[in-house]
Design a protein around this motif. Structure first.
Motif, PDB file in Angstrom:
ATOM      1  N   ALA A   1      48.624   8.397  87.583  1.00  0.00           N
ATOM      2  CA  ALA A   1      48.357   7.535  87.218  1.00  0.00           C
ATOM      3  C   ALA A   1      47.327   7.302  86.684  1.00  0.00           C
ATOM      4  O   ALA A   1      46.818   6.521  85.950  1.00  0.00           O
ATOM      5  N   LEU A   2      46.738   8.201  86.613  1.00  0.00           N
ATOM      6  CA  LEU A   2      44.922   8.124  86.051  1.00  0.00           C
ATOM      7  C   LEU A   2      45.413   8.515  84.739  1.00  0.00           C
ATOM      8  O   LEU A   2      44.203   9.074  84.162  1.00  0.00           O
ATOM      9  N   GLY A   3      46.143   8.934  84.158  1.00  0.00           N
ATOM     10  CA  GLY A   3      46.559   9.670  83.264  1.00  0.00           C
ATOM     11  C   GLY A   3      46.026  11.131  82.187  1.00  0.00           C
ATOM     12  O   GLY A   3      46.796  11.489  81.657  1.00  0.00           O
ATOM     13  N   PHE A   4      45.829  11.773  83.561  1.00  0.00           N
ATOM     14  CA  PHE A   4      45.485  13.034  83.283  1.00  0.00           C
ATOM     15  C   PHE A   4      46.182  13.934  83.339  1.00  0.00           C
ATOM     16  O   PHE A   4      46.904  15.606  82.529  1.00  0.00           O
ATOM     17  N   VAL A   5      47.800  13.650  83.338  1.00  0.00           N
ATOM     18  CA  VAL A   5      48.899  14.806  83.406  1.00  0.00           C
ATOM     19  C   VAL A   5      50.354  13.991  83.057  1.00  0.00           C
ATOM     20  O   VAL A   5      50.156  12.730  83.541  1.00  0.00           O
ATOM     21  N   THR A   6      51.634  14.190  82.489  1.00  0.00           N
ATOM     22  CA  THR A   6      52.560  13.756  82.930  1.00  0.00           C
ATOM     23  C   THR A   6      53.328  14.189  84.358  1.00  0.00           C
ATOM     24  O   THR A   6      53.013  15.498  84.509  1.00  0.00           O
ATOM     25  N   GLU A   7      54.377  13.307  84.175  1.00  0.00           N
ATOM     26  CA  GLU A   7      55.343  13.388  85.802  1.00  0.00           C
ATOM     27  C   GLU A   7      56.030  14.921  85.070  1.00  0.00           C
ATOM     28  O   GLU A   7      56.596  15.281  85.526  1.00  0.00           O
ATOM     29  N   ALA A   8      55.659  15.737  83.844  1.00  0.00           N
ATOM     30  CA  ALA A   8      56.977  16.672  83.938  1.00  0.00           C
ATOM     31  C   ALA A   8      56.246  18.007  84.003  1.00  0.00           C
ATOM     32  O   ALA A   8      57.019  18.614  84.477  1.00  0.00           O
ATOM     33  N   ASP A   9      54.900  17.748  84.151  1.00  0.00           N
ATOM     34  CA  ASP A   9      53.673  18.484  84.052  1.00  0.00           C
ATOM     35  C   ASP A   9      53.536  18.736  85.832  1.00  0.00           C
ATOM     36  O   ASP A   9      54.071  20.036  85.842  1.00  0.00           O
ATOM     37  N   VAL A  10      53.492  18.260  86.487  1.00  0.00           N
ATOM     38  CA  VAL A  10      53.796  17.648  87.813  1.00  0.00           C
ATOM     39  C   VAL A  10      55.002  18.707  89.109  1.00  0.00           C
ATOM     40  O   VAL A  10      54.913  19.611  89.238  1.00  0.00           O
ATOM     41  N   ALA A  11      56.236  18.110  88.250  1.00  0.00           N
ATOM     42  CA  ALA A  11      57.974  18.510  88.515  1.00  0.00           C
ATOM     43  C   ALA A  11      58.131  20.264  87.870  1.00  0.00           C
ATOM     44  O   ALA A  11      58.136  20.952  88.740  1.00  0.00           O
ATOM     45  N   LYS A  12      56.757  21.071  86.631  1.00  0.00           N
ATOM     46  CA  LYS A  12      56.633  21.795  86.252  1.00  0.00           C
ATOM     47  C   LYS A  12      56.176  22.630  87.414  1.00  0.00           C
ATOM     48  O   LYS A  12      56.179  24.324  87.743  1.00  0.00           O
ATOM     49  N   ALA A  13      55.374  22.033  87.581  1.00  0.00           N
ATOM     50  CA  ALA A  13      54.026  23.148  88.595  1.00  0.00           C
ATOM     51  C   ALA A  13      54.669  23.018  90.067  1.00  0.00           C
ATOM     52  O   ALA A  13      54.721  23.883  91.046  1.00  0.00           O
ATOM     53  N   LEU A  14      55.318  21.978  90.511  1.00  0.00           N
ATOM     54  CA  LEU A  14      56.029  22.132  91.872  1.00  0.00           C
ATOM     55  C   LEU A  14      57.055  22.542  91.548  1.00  0.00           C
ATOM     56  O   LEU A  14      56.845  23.253  92.915  1.00  0.00           O
ATOM     57  N   ALA A  15      57.704  23.046  90.562  1.00  0.00           N
ATOM     58  CA  ALA A  15      58.945  24.157  91.054  1.00  0.00           C
ATOM     59  C   ALA A  15      58.219  25.299  90.985  1.00  0.00           C
ATOM     60  O   ALA A  15      58.764  26.481  91.351  1.00  0.00           O
ATOM     61  N   GLY A  16      57.257  25.491  89.983  1.00  0.00           N
ATOM     62  CA  GLY A  16      56.407  27.168  89.892  1.00  0.00           C
ATOM     63  C   GLY A  16      55.933  27.140  91.570  1.00  0.00           C
ATOM     64  O   GLY A  16      56.206  28.252  91.730  1.00  0.00           O
ATOM     65  N   GLN A  17      55.039  26.239  92.023  1.00  0.00           N
ATOM     66  CA  GLN A  17      54.699  26.343  92.889  1.00  0.00           C
ATOM     67  C   GLN A  17      56.180  26.909  94.257  1.00  0.00           C
ATOM     68  O   GLN A  17      56.143  27.319  95.985  1.00  0.00           O
TER      69      GLN A  17
END
Length: 582
Positions: A65-81
């Protein structure tokens, strides 16, 4: 092992423990992962954590929402987690044989979609692989052991929308395929009350436009048909619905293109215009009967796309100087050559804009008219009405033109009229399909034009290709030996290493390492020595060698210099410039 325990066992293998219906992460927090990857900085994380504490939202939602990352960035980080794969949006293809295991409403509610079977598991893309309740429901309904993979919400929403349209189509299989397509209205985006086939076709076109595709290929096969988009010159499959839907989709497109729905044994060509406040697009439709049904190709011409200025196309300075000198001449012929889809028309239209002024009468004859310039008279070829390139060109010559642009020289008659027009006081610009600049001159001879007319009329030939550009989001430098560059005429020192760039692969470039395309050129200026070779009908190789001696930079050399400048890679250059350019 029961179904629920199967899920917990699978996720525990990923290093995640479970409790209270949610998964307890034993790895680094999302913010730390994004910080470590360099996706966000400490100040951005601190700001997002402050907003999260006040709003109660998830950190990933706040960062997006703040525009710091894209939804894909979050999904990739979650996948790595979790230690699970991440599936990019373009890889979310609807496999109807597996999608049917899960009703569309469940896919929508759980934001999940079955993708494939792998090693005894059902691979399911999910927006939230941590949601054990959704995992339980998916596994219960599919009666399979589920292996979750991470995907973005936007990508899943789009894929599920396609599944819903295909499922709705399947419910109509008892009706005639054409029943859903009875009116030729221009589609302006899918509406909730549209027939499913209408929504499906609209969705495909909208997606192709959003992804920058140049063509849509609808190809029947045994048991199913596939839809592929051509993006940056390469075809990529986007969906493979069952064959039962094929006739309805083809019929819908034929109605829009005003083609004969009942004719399935002969090729047909047509056109669809999309006009609304958001789009100004032409689709050139071509149908071709195959053993499994009709193959349909839609070529996309986006009129809303701005025509680049000639200075912005990507010419190297010496080529730009030579080319602009000849297009300023009062008469003669300039040819632009290359394969289909290499940007020839864009170059010619930018050339017309470069020389256009109120004192010039400029007329074009094209098929189709891709761009419309103010102050230029555009003529559309209409063969069935008797308006061919050759006939149209003769009529144009009676209109006292200064500059004529011919969309393509396809036949000996057009070639002869064009050459004679160039000899009688007109500047003629035209495209021709040859592999390189030298080949254009021998091609005119092969078409029956007298060599003395060619040597007297042609001023220059510009050959061009489009190569894929290195993705700016994931480009990285690496060292290579300079000998290959030096062998093709680049100004580098042999025996040394040079730095070029390549893409690692990321969601923006669909993990290809390339995003967008960039032109490379060679420009052959017709000199006295070239004229002599044309008069004695020398071979393409002889003309090319003489042009090289006269200072022409070869297509492959121009391309490798573009790679040295960081725009593309040597592999990409040799892929498109491998015929006779050395």
């Amino acid at each position: 092992m029961n179904q629920k325990h199967g899920i917990y066992f699978l996720l525990s293998e990923c290093g995640v423990s479970c409790g209270g219906g949610r998964l307890v992460q034993e790895k680094k927090p999302l913010g730390d992962l994004l910080l470590q990857a360099g996706t966000i900085g400490p100040a951005e994380l601190a700001q997002a954590l402050e907003v999260q504490q006040a709003s109660g939202q998830r950190l990933g939602e706040v960062l997006v929402a703040l525009g710091f990352v894209t939804e894909a960035d979050v999904a990739k980080a979650l996948a790595g987690q979790l230690g699970v794969p991440f599936v990019a949006d373009h890889e979310l293809r609807v496999n109807m044989s597996l999608a049917r295991l899960l009703p569309p409403q469940v896919c929508r509610r759980t934001l999940s979609l079955p993708l494939k079977e792998e090693n005894g598991f059902l691979v399911v893309a999910m927006a939230d692989p941590l949601d054990v309740f959704s995992l339980d429901e998916v596994q219960h309904l599919t009666r399979r052991t589920v292996k979750p993979v991470a995907a973005t919400r936007a990508g899943l929403n789009r894929a599920i929308a396609q599944y819903e349209r295909l499922a709705a189509l399947g419910q109509r299989e008892g009706a005639a395929p054409e029943a859903a397509v009875t009116s030729p209205e221009m589609f302006l985006g899918a509406q909730p009350d549209d027939a499913p086939v209408v929504q499906l076709v609209n969705d495909l076109v909208d997606r192709a436009l959003a992804e920058g595709a140049s063509d849509i290929h609808i190809e029947p096969a045994e048991g199913q048909f596939r839809v592929r988009f051509r993006i940056d010159g390469f075809l990529r499959e986007v969906v493979s619905p069952p064959m039962t839907y094929h006739s309805a989709v083809v019929a819908r497109i034929k109605v829009l293109a005003q083609l004969d729905i009942s004719e399935r044994r002969a090729p047909q060509d047509g056109r669809i215009e999309l006009r609304d406040k958001n789009r100004n697009v032409d689709l050139r439709v071509s149908t071709l009967p195959t053993v499994h049904g009709e193959k349909v190709v839609l070529r996309i011409f986006n009129r809303a796309k701005a025509l680049p200025r000639l200075e912005e196309i990507g010419f190297q300075p010496e080529i730009f100087k030579g080319y602009t000198e000849v297009i300023r001449r009062p008469h003669g012929m300039i040819l632009v050559t290359g394969p289909t889809g290499s940007g020839k028309t864009t170059t010619l239209m930018s050339s017309l804009a470069f020389v256009n002024d109120a004192e010039q009468n400029i007329v074009t004859i094209e098929d189709p008219v891709e761009y419309q310039l103010a102050g230029v008279n555009h003529v559309q070829v209409h063969s069935r009405a008797g308006l061919t390139f050759a006939d149209g060109l003769r009529s144009i010559l009676r209109q006292d033109p200064n500059i004529i642009m011919i969309g393509e020289i396809r036949d000996p008659e057009t070639a002869d009229v064009a050459v004679r027009a160039a000899l009688t006081g007109h500047l003629v610009l035209a495209t021709l399909h040859t592999n390189d600049a030298a080949g254009a001159l021998t091609r005119l001879v092969d078409m029956g034009v007298e060599p003395y007319l060619i040597s007297s009329s042609v001023l220059g030939v510009l050959a061009q290709r489009l190569v894929r550009r290195v993705c700016p989001a994931c480009k990285e430098p690496f060292e290579v030996e300079s000998d290959t560059f030096a062998a093709y005429g680049c100004q580098v020192e042999r025996g040394r290493s040079v730095t070029i760039f390549r893409g690692k692969g990321c969601p923006r470039c669909r993990n290809t390492g390339y995003a967008g395309r960039y032109p490379i050129f060679e420009f052959l200026r017709v000199t006295a020595s070239i004229e002599e070779l044309v008069l004695r009908q020398a071979s393409t190789a002889e003309i090319r060698n003489q042009a090289y001696q006269d200072g022409m930079k070869l297509l492959v050399t121009n391309g490798l210099e573009t790679a040295l400048a960081g725009q593309t890679t040597p592999e990409e250059i040799f892929r498109v410039a491998s015929f006779g350019e050395r």
